[in-house]
Structures are given as structure tokens and as C-alpha cells.
Design a protein around this motif. Structure first.
Motif, PDB file in Angstrom:
ATOM      1  N   LEU A 181      -4.160  -1.313  -8.639  1.00  0.00           N
ATOM      2  CA  LEU A 181      -4.381   0.133  -8.624  1.00  0.00           C
ATOM      3  C   LEU A 181      -5.521   0.534  -9.561  1.00  0.00           C
ATOM      4  O   LEU A 181      -6.314   1.423  -9.243  1.00  0.00           O
ATOM      5  N   VAL A 182      -5.624  -0.120 -10.702  1.00  0.00           N
ATOM      6  CA  VAL A 182      -6.756   0.121 -11.597  1.00  0.00           C
ATOM      7  C   VAL A 182      -8.060  -0.256 -10.904  1.00  0.00           C
ATOM      8  O   VAL A 182      -9.058   0.474 -10.966  1.00  0.00           O
ATOM      9  N   ASN A 183      -8.058  -1.392 -10.208  1.00  0.00           N
ATOM     10  CA  ASN A 183      -9.275  -1.841  -9.530  1.00  0.00           C
ATOM     11  C   ASN A 183      -9.656  -0.943  -8.361  1.00  0.00           C
ATOM     12  O   ASN A 183     -10.845  -0.703  -8.113  1.00  0.00           O
ATOM     13  N   VAL A 184      -8.669  -0.429  -7.638  1.00  0.00           N
ATOM     14  CA  VAL A 184      -8.953   0.504  -6.547  1.00  0.00           C
ATOM     15  C   VAL A 184      -9.584   1.778  -7.104  1.00  0.00           C
ATOM     16  O   VAL A 184     -10.557   2.314  -6.548  1.00  0.00           O
ATOM     17  N   THR A 185      -9.039   2.264  -8.221  1.00  0.00           N
ATOM     18  CA  THR A 185      -9.601   3.460  -8.852  1.00  0.00           C
ATOM     19  C   THR A 185     -11.031   3.207  -9.313  1.00  0.00           C
ATOM     20  O   THR A 185     -11.932   4.031  -9.105  1.00  0.00           O
ATOM     21  N   HIS A 186     -11.265   2.060  -9.935  1.00  0.00           N
ATOM     22  CA  HIS A 186     -12.607   1.690 -10.392  1.00  0.00           C
ATOM     23  C   HIS A 186     -13.569   1.613  -9.214  1.00  0.00           C
ATOM     24  O   HIS A 186     -14.702   2.124  -9.280  1.00  0.00           O
ATOM     25  N   ALA A 187     -13.136   0.975  -8.119  1.00  0.00           N
ATOM     26  CA  ALA A 187     -14.002   0.841  -6.943  1.00  0.00           C
ATOM     27  C   ALA A 187     -14.364   2.202  -6.368  1.00  0.00           C
ATOM     28  O   ALA A 187     -15.524   2.443  -5.987  1.00  0.00           O
ATOM     29  N   TYR A 188     -13.382   3.099  -6.301  1.00  0.00           N
ATOM     30  CA  TYR A 188     -13.667   4.451  -5.810  1.00  0.00           C
ATOM     31  C   TYR A 188     -14.654   5.168  -6.723  1.00  0.00           C
ATOM     32  O   TYR A 188     -15.624   5.781  -6.253  1.00  0.00           O
ATOM     33  N   MET A 189     -14.415   5.101  -8.038  1.00  0.00           N
ATOM     34  CA  MET A 189     -15.257   5.829  -8.984  1.00  0.00           C
ATOM     35  C   MET A 189     -16.704   5.361  -8.938  1.00  0.00           C
ATOM     36  O   MET A 189     -17.623   6.156  -9.135  1.00  0.00           O
ATOM     37  N   THR A 190     -16.934   4.089  -8.699  1.00  0.00           N
ATOM     38  CA  THR A 190     -18.292   3.552  -8.760  1.00  0.00           C
ATOM     39  C   THR A 190     -19.005   3.516  -7.412  1.00  0.00           C
ATOM     40  O   THR A 190     -20.181   3.162  -7.350  1.00  0.00           O
TER      41      THR A 190
END
Length: 316
Positions: free
Chosen positions: A36-45
């Protein structure tokens, strides 16, 4: 500490739409924190307004929020993909009553910290919608009441502490403090400077969002920088990270007779903004100097005396 690795987020970005949806649904169903942290990071970037120019500080702050919210949701029976309409308010109430976990801090979280956590969880749900995992927006109407005490009062600018601390600094540390307290640089901007950024009495600064500005240097700062040479072949002026620079500056403040006064480099930046406003009485010019896109932000960096207009109204 880096809270998420860019390579892990990149693997998320490279998934097909269907694979991304499946990965996000599985992670949310299992309360899989790392994914979930990685999905959020991918969306943000990749898909957020700032995209690849989203700062490392923002990414780490949002990752911290996700790491706090997901275990809370699991322990309080919140289904991440189908949260209840009151779950956003429940989590906010939790933030407003739980004790701060910061080093040396006591009492509940500040309003600004709670707002940062809520912003991070909003980013998580934007990421889950981007991934096609849910349409839920449980934090759409969740707002943190503002702190009645202004930030400039809670964390005021340094005053005489700057000159006293400078006497306890070596040449490189003194140059770093003056870059924040005279040139008004953010600490990340100062630590990232190279010798090629310096042009006589000015320095070219790359700030938030990749924006550049040219900042004039005070006479004392120019003199301090003359004794600072590049520390490696890349031409960097400093080879410290934030924690290393902060540790050295705390020692200097203690040696200067100000134990417990160190409030981070931002208070030195406020020192610069306050001194410039006192000289110019112009928030717009101060904002341009500090690299702010909004004068409203600048007002939070300037300590204005309560009787600042006494002279002007004397003959009303």
C-alpha cells in the motif's frame, strides 16, 4: 530515514491496469502495509499533480501516514476498500487524542501533524482509486481544525541565538547556518548546493518543484563561503545529510549557551524572513526572496510585532 524505495514503487508503475487493480485489491484486503505504501508512492510520482517532482519529504511523510493508518484500520474493523462514512472522523479523533511519538515530545499530536497524517491517508485513497481498487473517499469531508496558536508563535524565528551559535561553528557549519539565516534557504536547498551555483554576490538555488531562484548573499555570508571548498569531485559544498547537519548545529547551540533552544533549520529561515520584512515592510518581496509561491505562506514565516503600525497611526 527513507520510508519507501523508488525501485519498489517503479515495479508497481510498470504493471498493466488489470494487474495493478488486482495487486491493490489484494493489498488492501490483506492490510499489506508495504504494498500500500508502494502504490501510494507510485501514484504520487506518476499521476498526482506534481508527479515526478513530488519531493522526497512529501513522499516520506505520506508513507508515515499510511503506516499509521493501515494498522489502525485493521485493529478497528475498518474494511479499507469499503470504509464506513464515519471512519474518516473516527481516525481523526484517534489522531487528536493519541500521544505524540516524537523524540522528546509529550502531549497529543499538533494540529499540523494531524493534518499531515490526514493528507497522507487521502493520498492513499486517491492511489487506490487510481489503481481501480475502490471509489471510496472516506476522508473527503474530514478536516482538522486549525491550531489557534499561530505557527510563528509556536516555532518563532531565532533572534540573538544565530550570532552566538556562529561563534561556536567551524567554517563549513557557519556557512550552512548563514545560508539559512541570511540567504533564507531551506536546509535541503543549502545542503544540495554546489560550487557552480555560486556567482559572486548571488547564488542560484533549485527549490521545491524544481523551481530556481537567484538569491543575493550578505557580506558576512560571502566571506564565510570563501573559506568553503568543494568536498568531492561533484563540487558539493557539504557532504552531510540532514541528521548529521542538525546534530552539529545542536552542539553549536549548546556550546553557545542555548541548550534546548534548537528548533531546526526552519527557525533560521524565519530569522531571515523576519529581518527582511522588518527592513522592507513588504511581504511580496520577502516571499520572492524565500521562494514562496504564495504570500499567505510568507506571512507564516514572519514575526510581526503587535505594535508594528504604532508609528503610522500616531497622528491619526
Amino acid at each position: 530515514m527513507t520510508l519507501v524505495r523508488a525501485s519498489d514503487a517503479l515495479s508497481i508503475t510498470n504493471l498493466t491496469d488489470q494487474a495493478l487493480r488486482v495487486r491493490a485489491v489484494q493489498a488492501a484486503s490483506a492490510y499489506d502495509l508495504e504494498t500500500l505504501v508502494n502504490v501510494t508512492h507510485a501514484y504520487m510520482t506518476t499521476a498526482s499533480r506534481k508527479g515526478a517532482r513530488t519531493s522526497r519529504k512529501t513522499l516520506d511523510a505520506y508513507a508515515l501516514a499510511v503506516r499509521d493508518f493501515v494498522p489502525w484500520a485493521r485493529d478497528h474493523g475498518v474494511t479499507l476498500l469499503r470504509p464506513g462514512q464515519r471512519d474518516g472522523g473516527r481516525y481523526l479523533a484517534h489522531l487528536q487524542t493519541r500521544p505524540s511519538q516524537g523524540q522528546g515530545k509529550v502531549g497529543p499530536l499538533s494540529a499540523s501533524t494531524a493534518a499531515q497524517y490526514v493528507a497522507g491517508v487521502r493520498a492513499l485513497y486517491r492511489a487506490l482509486r487510481w489503481a481501480g481498487a475502490t471509489e471510496a473517499q472516506p476522508f473527503e469531508d474530514t478536516h482538522v481544525p486549525p491550531d489557534p496558536t499561530p505557527g510563528i508563535v509556536k516555532n518563532p524565528p531565532y533572534r540573538q541565538e544565530v550570532d552566538a551559535a556562529l561563534e561556536q561553528c567551524g567554517p563549513r557549519l557557519a556557512a550552512l547556518l548563514l545560508l539559512c539565516a541570511h540567504a533564507g534557504l531551506r536546509i535541503t536547498e543549502a545542503l544540495g548546493l554546489k560550487t557552480t551555483d555560486l556567482q559572486g554576490s548571488r547564488v542560484t538555488v533549485t527549490g521545491k518543484g524544481g523551481k530556481t531562484r537567484i538569491v543575493p548573499l550578505s557580506r558576512r555570508l560571502r566571506a564565510a563561503l570563501q573559506g568553503v571548498v568543494a568536498v568531492n569531485g561533484a563540487g558539493n559544498l557539504f557532504d552531510w545529510n540532514y541528521a548529521q547537519a542538525s546534530y552539529r548545529m545542536q552542539k553549536a547551540f549548546r556550546a553557545a549557551g542555548y541548550p534546548g533552544v534548537w528548533r531546526g533549520f526552519h527557525a533560521a529561515r524565519k530569522h531571515s524572513g523576519t529581518r527582511l520584512y522588518t527592513a522592507t515592510k513588504d511581504f511580496t518581496r520577502v516571499g520572492l526572496f524565500l521562494g514562496h509561491s504564495s504570500v499567505d505562506t510568507t506571512r507564516r514565516y514572519v514575526a510581526v510585532e503587535q505594535d508594528d503600525v504604532a508609528g503610522e497611526i500616531e497622528n491619526f
